[in-house]
Write a protein that holds these residues in place. Structure first.
Motif, PDB file in Angstrom:
ATOM      1  N   SER A 151      27.604  37.412  31.030  1.00  0.00           N
ATOM      2  CA  SER A 151      28.456  36.893  32.085  1.00  0.00           C
ATOM      3  C   SER A 151      29.552  36.001  31.474  1.00  0.00           C
ATOM      4  CB  SER A 151      27.584  36.100  33.052  1.00  0.00           C
ATOM      5  OG  SER A 151      28.289  35.787  34.186  1.00  0.00           O
ATOM      6  N   LEU A 152      29.145  35.173  30.525  1.00  0.00           N
ATOM      7  CA  LEU A 152      30.113  34.318  29.837  1.00  0.00           C
ATOM      8  C   LEU A 152      31.114  35.176  29.046  1.00  0.00           C
ATOM      9  CD1 LEU A 152      31.240  31.662  28.813  1.00  0.00           C
ATOM     10  CD2 LEU A 152      29.285  31.448  27.275  1.00  0.00           C
TER      11      LEU A 152
ATOM     12  N   ASP B 221      33.862  36.377  31.153  1.00  0.00           N
ATOM     13  CA  ASP B 221      34.866  35.333  31.364  1.00  0.00           C
ATOM     14  C   ASP B 221      35.826  35.240  30.177  1.00  0.00           C
ATOM     15  OD1 ASP B 221      34.332  34.453  33.864  1.00  0.00           O
ATOM     16  OD2 ASP B 221      32.948  32.866  33.242  1.00  0.00           O
TER      17      ASP B 221
ATOM     18  N   SER C 169      38.228  38.129  29.928  1.00  0.00           N
ATOM     19  CA  SER C 169      39.196  38.294  31.018  1.00  0.00           C
ATOM     20  C   SER C 169      40.536  37.638  30.706  1.00  0.00           C
ATOM     21  CB  SER C 169      38.617  37.703  32.302  1.00  0.00           C
ATOM     22  OG  SER C 169      38.605  36.293  32.219  1.00  0.00           O
ATOM     23  N   ARG C 170      40.565  36.769  29.689  1.00  0.00           N
ATOM     24  CA  ARG C 170      41.789  36.011  29.398  1.00  0.00           C
ATOM     25  C   ARG C 170      42.970  36.927  29.109  1.00  0.00           C
ATOM     26  NH1 ARG C 170      38.941  31.523  25.478  1.00  0.00           N
ATOM     27  NH2 ARG C 170      37.640  30.611  27.108  1.00  0.00           N
TER      28      ARG C 170
ATOM     29  N   PRO D 258      37.297  38.784  35.788  1.00  0.00           N
ATOM     30  CA  PRO D 258      35.999  38.843  35.116  1.00  0.00           C
ATOM     31  C   PRO D 258      34.994  39.753  35.818  1.00  0.00           C
ATOM     32  CG  PRO D 258      36.691  36.557  35.422  1.00  0.00           C
ATOM     33  CD  PRO D 258      37.707  37.405  36.101  1.00  0.00           C
ATOM     34  N   ASP D 259      35.035  39.843  37.141  1.00  0.00           N
ATOM     35  CA  ASP D 259      33.996  40.649  37.803  1.00  0.00           C
ATOM     36  C   ASP D 259      34.172  42.141  37.524  1.00  0.00           C
ATOM     37  OD1 ASP D 259      36.239  40.434  39.794  1.00  0.00           O
ATOM     38  OD2 ASP D 259      34.934  41.865  40.838  1.00  0.00           O
TER      39      ASP D 259
ATOM     40  N   GLU E  68      32.507  42.464  34.212  1.00  0.00           N
ATOM     41  CA  GLU E  68      31.071  42.212  34.290  1.00  0.00           C
ATOM     42  C   GLU E  68      30.291  43.428  34.801  1.00  0.00           C
ATOM     43  OE1 GLU E  68      30.188  38.443  35.918  1.00  0.00           O
ATOM     44  OE2 GLU E  68      28.112  38.503  35.218  1.00  0.00           O
TER      45      GLU E  68
END
Lengths: 395, 194
Positions: free
Chosen positions: A251-252, A255, A258-259, A267-268, A271
């Motif tokens: 999950s991290l 994130d 996603s940058r 991010p989802d 994920e």
């Protein structure tokens, strides 16, 4: 100590995770490396950047070094696979129109049965069936050829596999240039979100443990800078171990990735692939897919010479090359020797053999290891095929 | 005399395509076609049977063109990536300029070089223009966000503009970050806090 800057290339895909995590979570810094990323627009341009020394290592399709070794891909500079970055992670999707026809004919889009899905696809599609893949030499292409030829669809009479860059895949479907596609995430998800297609299968329903991306380097660099390449292999291996050490880490990672300078996506959407919870239709139907993408479990990072030989045999078969010679040349590109050396100081549990029968494991299985105990993951092909590269002297 | 070299340029933007065509016309007498439509790209190129294909390295459809290098049918004309065969300096220059080129097998480097030299020079120029445009845009956006952050600080701390800017600059220097990044963080945080 000042970190050594190392230019490394990647394509903005979910399976670039081990490289991005290696830098962002400090695994590269632990080895005194600072990864200097080049985000490439295409596989051909990334391969050229590697060949011409703009980057020292790259996120690369597993078949690319093999195609170079066989003299069929663009580029005749020998490339090496230092490790496997990811196993599985692709999806097969069909156009919205084709999905509707398949549904009407009774297919339930269970996302797990490659034989049923393939038969439904063949029954519903107009021939020849045209399928888009990201690159001529890719696991995507290999999975499609294996899957549909096992179901009796001859290529090229009834099956045309076309190269369509993933960002242009949706457009190609809209323009009726292709009927279906096989791509890596997040592009399958993008097709679903854009309403142009539905997902039919994860890649691992065709082959349960398919080497997808590798850490590629020029063969001469790997041999001339063994210390630097070993440090990179260790960093990326630790990143893969971290990625497979629990849902919270993944999950991290979503994130981090996603940058804007990495994937530049919500991010989802990232994920979904990392958690194996794949949304398969614009109506939001979700399928839980274990081992959708694997980075570490079952010695995933180990570059098996038999994996390379399988790819070499498949390419040789299609292009009319000598099979035995192709398998030997291919096997030489997956550098299990360098991988073992690089990890010798880490306590990593490595298999005793460097080649195996691909497709032999119908269930997870404990195997002999150099130390400790090692369980390999189920690696069956959907049709029960097995590939025994006997010449590689197992173990 | 050898027949005119036929060149295909893959470029969706008309303005950029024109710049490349002009540069090549200045370099010699060639048969030049531009393909702007990327659908059916491989088929379009195969139909024209060019000696040379030029494409922006940033264009993802390069991977589609790569497929042509595998064509083995009697009607298809395989093209080989020139960077493998001609001199390394030329290849490196092309890559740096953001140009990819495919050259039909068997063409002599002497015939190809003038085309590539002209194309490389033009791609370099276009790349410089693109970078400058991006920098100008970024500078404009930076200024906007810095102005907003300054305004927030002036209101929150009741300080004059120069002092607000000095505060932003000092924070940026202390943290080893760009003033615009600090300003951005402040604006985002303020947005979150409501």
């Amino acid at each position: 100590m000042r970190a050594t800057a190392l230019p490394v290339g990647f394509l903005p895909l979910v399976d670039a995770a081990p490289l991005i995590v290696a830098e962002e979570m400090g695994f590269a810094a632990e080895e005194g490396l600072a990864l200097d990323f080049l985000r490439a627009p295409s596989w051909a341009s990334l391969r050229d950047a590697l060949v011409h020394g703009q980057v020292r290592a790259a996120h690369m399709l597993a078949p690319v070094p093999i195609a170079s070794a066989l003299g069929v891909g663009g580029g005749n500079t020998p490339l090496a696979a230092l490790s496997v970055l990811s196993v599985n992670g692709n999806v097969v999707g069909v156009s919205a129109a084709l999905a509707e026809r398949m549904r009407e004919a009774g297919h339930r889009f269970g996302f797990d049965d490659a034989a049923a899905a393939g038969q439904a696809l063949i029954a519903a599609a107009e021939m020849p069936l045209r399928i888009g893949v990201p690159f001529p030499f890719s696991m995507h292409a290999e999975l499609i050829y294996h899957w549909l030829s096992a179901l009796g669809l001859p290529s090229p009479q009834s099956l045309i596999v076309r190269t369509v860059p993933p960002p242009l895949m949706a457009e190609a479907i809209r323009a009726h240039e292709i009927d279906a596609f096989c791509v890596g995430e997040p592009w399958g998800t993008a097709a679903v979100e854009g309403g142009v297609g539905e997902l039919l299968l994860p890649g691992n329903a065709i082959w349960a443990f398919a080497p997808e991306k590798i850490l590629a380097a020029r063969a001469d660099w790997a041999d001339e800078a063994p210390d630097l390449s070993a440090r990179l292999v260790r960093s990326v291996w630790r990143a893969g171990r971290w990625l497979d050490a629990g849902a919270a880490n993944r999950s991290l990672a979503a994130d981090l990735m996603s940058r804007p300078h990495y994937l530049n996506l919500a991010p989802d959407l990232i994920e979904r692939a990392l958690s194996g919870r794949i949304v398969v239709s614009p109506r939001g139907e979700t399928r839980a897919t274990p081992r959708f993408v694997v980075f570490h479990e079952g010695a995933a990072a180990f570059p098996w010479r038999s994996q390379a030989a399988w790819i070499g045999a498949r390419i040789a078969g299609r292009m009319g090359l000598d099979q035995a010679r192709a398998m030997a040349a291919a096997a030489g590109t997956f550098r299990s020797d360098l991988f073992r050396e690089a990890l010798s100081t880490t306590g990593a549990i490595l298999p005793a053999a460097s080649a195996r029968i691909e497709g032999a494991l119908a269930a997870d299985q404990a195997v002999p290891a150099m130390s400790g105990s090692l369980t390999l993951c189920r690696d069956a092909f959907f049709d029960g095929a097995a590939f025994d590269p006997a010449f590689l002297n197992r173990p | 005399m050898a027949p005119k070299l036929s060149i295909v340029i893959v470029e969706p933007e008309p303005e950029r395509a024109r710049l490349i065509v002009d540069a090549l016309r200045d370099a010699g007498d060639f048969d030049i076609r531009v393909i702007a439509e990327r659908s059916g790209l491989a088929r379009q190129i195969a139909q024209r049977q060019p000696d040379l294909v030029l494409v922006d390295v940033a264009d993802p459809s390069r991977d589609t063109i790569e497929e042509l290098t595998l064509a083995t049918g009697p009607l298809d004309r395989p093209v080989a990536l020139f960077v493998d065969r001609s001199d390394a300096g030329l290849s490196a220059a092309a890559i740096e300029a953001g140009l990819s080129a495919y050259v039909v097998d068997g063409l002599t480097p002497a015939r190809v070089k003038p085309v590539l030299d002209a194309a490389i020079a033009r791609f370099r120029m276009m790349q410089r223009m693109r970078t400058e445009l991006a920098e100008t845009k970024r500078a404009l956006e930076d200024r906007k966000v810095i102005d907003r952050a300054k305004g927030m600080l002036m209101r929150a701390r009741n300080i004059p503009e120069e002092e607000a800017y000095a505060l932003l600059r000092k924070t940026a220097m202390d943290q080893g970050r760009r003033v615009a990044d600090v300003a951005e963080a402040l604006v985002t945080a303020a947005g979150l806090l409501g």
